[in-house]
Design a protein around this motif. Structure first.
Motif, PDB file in Angstrom:
ATOM      1  N   HIS A 168      16.257 -29.473 -48.639  1.00  0.00           N
ATOM      2  CA  HIS A 168      15.790 -29.890 -49.978  1.00  0.00           C
ATOM      3  C   HIS A 168      15.388 -28.652 -50.786  1.00  0.00           C
ATOM      4  CE1 HIS A 168      16.120 -34.153 -49.340  1.00  0.00           C
ATOM      5  NE2 HIS A 168      15.385 -34.102 -48.247  1.00  0.00           N
ATOM      6  N   ASP A 221      20.902 -42.410 -50.496  1.00  0.00           N
ATOM      7  CA  ASP A 221      19.548 -41.992 -50.890  1.00  0.00           C
ATOM      8  C   ASP A 221      19.527 -40.530 -51.316  1.00  0.00           C
ATOM      9  OD1 ASP A 221      18.842 -44.452 -50.174  1.00  0.00           O
ATOM     10  OD2 ASP A 221      17.652 -43.890 -48.403  1.00  0.00           O
ATOM     11  N   LEU A 222      20.379 -39.752 -50.655  1.00  0.00           N
ATOM     12  CA  LEU A 222      20.407 -38.312 -50.945  1.00  0.00           C
ATOM     13  C   LEU A 222      20.941 -38.072 -52.359  1.00  0.00           C
ATOM     14  CD1 LEU A 222      19.718 -35.739 -49.454  1.00  0.00           C
ATOM     15  CD2 LEU A 222      21.969 -35.748 -48.440  1.00  0.00           C
ATOM     16  N   MET A 264      22.375 -34.790 -42.212  1.00  0.00           N
ATOM     17  CA  MET A 264      21.609 -35.349 -43.341  1.00  0.00           C
ATOM     18  C   MET A 264      22.475 -36.269 -44.189  1.00  0.00           C
ATOM     19  SD  MET A 264      19.149 -32.402 -44.830  1.00  0.00           S
ATOM     20  CE  MET A 264      18.384 -33.237 -46.198  1.00  0.00           C
ATOM     21  N   THR A 266      24.397 -29.647 -42.611  1.00  0.00           N
ATOM     22  CA  THR A 266      22.956 -29.814 -42.387  1.00  0.00           C
ATOM     23  C   THR A 266      22.584 -30.367 -41.014  1.00  0.00           C
ATOM     24  OG1 THR A 266      23.093 -32.047 -43.259  1.00  0.00           O
ATOM     25  CG2 THR A 266      22.616 -30.293 -44.843  1.00  0.00           C
ATOM     26  N   ILE A 286      28.817 -36.239 -50.423  1.00  0.00           N
ATOM     27  CA  ILE A 286      28.103 -36.508 -49.178  1.00  0.00           C
ATOM     28  C   ILE A 286      29.165 -36.813 -48.133  1.00  0.00           C
ATOM     29  CG2 ILE A 286      26.590 -38.203 -48.028  1.00  0.00           C
ATOM     30  CD1 ILE A 286      24.957 -36.916 -49.990  1.00  0.00           C
ATOM     31  N   LEU A 293      20.965 -39.937 -44.497  1.00  0.00           N
ATOM     32  CA  LEU A 293      20.351 -40.344 -45.768  1.00  0.00           C
ATOM     33  C   LEU A 293      21.334 -40.996 -46.745  1.00  0.00           C
ATOM     34  CD1 LEU A 293      18.102 -37.202 -46.195  1.00  0.00           C
ATOM     35  CD2 LEU A 293      17.399 -39.447 -45.410  1.00  0.00           C
ATOM     36  N   LYS A 344      18.214 -39.074 -54.729  1.00  0.00           N
ATOM     37  CA  LYS A 344      17.055 -38.180 -54.762  1.00  0.00           C
ATOM     38  C   LYS A 344      17.412 -36.791 -55.296  1.00  0.00           C
ATOM     39  CE  LYS A 344      13.247 -36.661 -51.915  1.00  0.00           C
ATOM     40  NZ  LYS A 344      12.859 -36.255 -50.591  1.00  0.00           N
ATOM     41  N   GLU A 345      18.577 -36.299 -54.875  1.00  0.00           N
ATOM     42  CA  GLU A 345      18.974 -34.940 -55.247  1.00  0.00           C
ATOM     43  C   GLU A 345      20.104 -35.037 -56.268  1.00  0.00           C
ATOM     44  OE1 GLU A 345      17.485 -32.274 -54.415  1.00  0.00           O
ATOM     45  OE2 GLU A 345      16.439 -32.634 -52.525  1.00  0.00           O
ATOM     46  N   GLU A 354      15.202 -30.694 -42.438  1.00  0.00           N
ATOM     47  CA  GLU A 354      15.608 -31.399 -43.663  1.00  0.00           C
ATOM     48  C   GLU A 354      14.868 -30.840 -44.884  1.00  0.00           C
ATOM     49  OE1 GLU A 354      15.479 -35.643 -43.380  1.00  0.00           O
ATOM     50  OE2 GLU A 354      17.158 -35.694 -41.971  1.00  0.00           O
ATOM     51  N   ILE A 405      26.772 -32.086 -49.457  1.00  0.00           N
ATOM     52  CA  ILE A 405      25.972 -32.090 -48.227  1.00  0.00           C
ATOM     53  C   ILE A 405      26.845 -32.660 -47.114  1.00  0.00           C
ATOM     54  CG2 ILE A 405      23.977 -33.155 -47.071  1.00  0.00           C
ATOM     55  CD1 ILE A 405      23.066 -31.140 -49.043  1.00  0.00           C
ATOM     56  N   SER A 414      19.434 -32.730 -38.986  1.00  0.00           N
ATOM     57  CA  SER A 414      18.354 -33.705 -39.199  1.00  0.00           C
ATOM     58  C   SER A 414      17.425 -33.801 -38.013  1.00  0.00           C
ATOM     59  CB  SER A 414      18.954 -35.102 -39.395  1.00  0.00           C
ATOM     60  OG  SER A 414      19.433 -35.250 -40.682  1.00  0.00           O
TER      61      SER A 414
END
Ligand code: SF4
Length: 450
Positions: free
Chosen positions: A60, A91-92, A84, A48, A102, A88, A95-96, A56, A80, A50
């Motif tokens: 998503h 948090d990623l 990103m 990814t 990651i 993130l 959120k996802e 970004e 990911i 940013s």
């Protein structure tokens, strides 16, 4: 459980494309099979970007689509990678929910181990930045082709106030000259015709003994029919030594991407760009004296915090002084974690858009005029592929990075250097008449190729 097929999608800059090849090299060495079919894969990675918020948002959105695949294959691992992941972090994952892995730029060696963790049902996270990781011992996985990238400098120490790169890619470090030259040699032996040396700021390359000009000379000597390009240059670090080297070696391309960002010294200072417009224009002038026919492209940000109308006009003024052959032009987009993020984003959206439109219009007019001026001239083109519009035509590029469309001719193959005469031009494309195949590549416009 079959965990062997990995599918990777790459977003963003050439550095990310080069990173994907390194990641594929690591996976290949660890027995993973690489696939181009997402439906049959066991692991899906998104590498990814940013740099702007919309980059970004795209990821998503894409995760929403890919997450659906998990309904049919609950064991599917989704990861990911890249900017990103670094920006993130946890948090990623929060959120996802579909994300299992990651992995940031400096932890790619751990990917096989992290995949195993993800297959065991845990979340795998590797986001530590390194001061030394260069991956120079990893052979990138590359398919056959003409063009390849090599990351020679990783990270960035410049800390421009709007930029996330020093936070996502960490501090600057360079690969050893020997490992880069060996890689260029292997690419030459495989029939590649062009190598781009990459770094956020290639001009600060240093392996302790050699600077970037030394590296270019070493790469240029590997194979005179292998073109060498590089990006990106920072105006503070671009030396005259480098300009003389480009002028001396025919296979070092006559093209420099030199981001100016703004025409106002005050705005440049707010951006922490560490040069003045006078310094910048001085480089352009010297480069044009030292390297006949050199072309320039740039990056421009419109609507940086506090930019006045007068300062916007200064940007237009610099553009008309330099006369760029190409430009990447964007509206300012605040990025969390940067110094500029703390500045008030005070230029209204419609003003940013109007300024950007003026910048784009001006650039198109300049590029159109420059290209019109090339009608009737001759140049050398590396034939790179069939044209996107028709396989009756080839598409190639000059040393100066101009795209040239030419008719498919008998005996001409993809990968040949051909001499062409330009007969038509738009702001983005030149159209050439085929004259002859050339054995030895020469770079200057209007050269007579024997
Ligand atoms: S030179 Fe500036 S814009 Fe470029 S990567 Fe480094 S901090 Fe970002």
């Amino acid at each position: 459980m079959n965990k062997n097929k990995v599918y990777i999608e790459t977003y963003g800059c050439q550095m990310n494309l080069a990173d994907t090849e390194v990641i594929m090299g690591i996976l290949n060495n660890n027995g993973y099979e690489l696939t181009k079919e997402i439906e049959s894969s066991d692991v899906v990675f998104l590498n990814t970007c940013s740099v702007r918020d919309n980059a970004e948002q795209r990821i998503h959105g894409r995760l929403g689509t890919i997450g659906v695949l998990k309904q049919n294959n609950p064991n599917l691992v989704i990861g990911i990678l890249g900017c990103m992941a670094e920006r993130l972090r946890n948090d990623l994952i929060e959120k996802e929910k579909v994300v299992d892995l990651i992995v940031g730029h400096d932890e790619y060696r751990k990917i096989p181990e992290l995949i195993d963790i993800a297959f065991s049902g845990e979340k795998g996270i590797g986001v530590k930045l390194s001061r030394t990781e260069t991956y120079e011992d990893i052979e990138p996985y590359r398919e056959e082709g003409l063009s390849a990238w090599i990351s020679v400098v990783r990270g960035c120490d410049k800390f421009c106030t709007y930029c996330v790169v020093p936070f996502t890619r960490g501090r600057e470090r360079s690969s050893k000259i020997e490992s880069i030259v060996d890689e260029v040699q292997r690419l030459s032996e495989r029939g590649f015709r062009e190598v781009t040396l990459l770094g956020q700021n290639v001009n600060s390359y240093s392996d302790g003994e050699n600077d970037f000009a030394d590296l270019l000379v070493a790469c240029a000597k590997v194979d005179k029919n292998l073109r060498i390009r590089f990006t990106t240059s920072h105006p503070q670090d671009l030396s005259d030594k480098l300009l003389y080297v480009i002028a001396e070696y025919p296979n070092l391309c006559n093209y420099i991407h030199l981001p100016v960002q703004s025409g106002s010294d005050r705005v440049l200072e707010k951006m922490n760009r560490t040069y003045s417009i006078e310094h910048y224009l001085g480089i352009i002038e010297r480069a044009r004296k030292i390297i006949p026919g050199v072309t320039f492209s740039t990056d421009i940000i419109s609507g940086f915090p506090t930019e006045t109308e007068e300062e916007h006009k200064m940007t237009l003024d610099v553009m008309s002084k330099v006369r760029y052959d190409g430009a990447f032009m964007f509206k300012y987009s605040p990025r969390e974690g940067t110094r500029a993020y703390k500045m008030e984003d005070d230029i209204p959206e419609e003003v940013k858009s109007r300024r950007l439109t003026e910048i784009i219009d001006q650039q198109q007019k300049i590029a159109y005029k420059i290209n019109q001026g090339l009608i009737g001239t001759e140049d050398i083109v590396l034939v790179e592929n069939f044209s996107k519009k028709s396989n009756q035509f080839y598409s190639g590029r000059t040393s100066t990075n101009k795209i040239v469309i030419l008719p498919v001719a008998e005996n001409v193959q993809i990968g040949d250097y051909v001499k062409v005469k330009i007969y038509k031009a738009t702001s983005a494309t030149l159209f050439g008449e085929f004259l002859k195949i050339t054995d030895v590549y020469k770079k200057h416009k209007n050269v007579n190729v024997a």
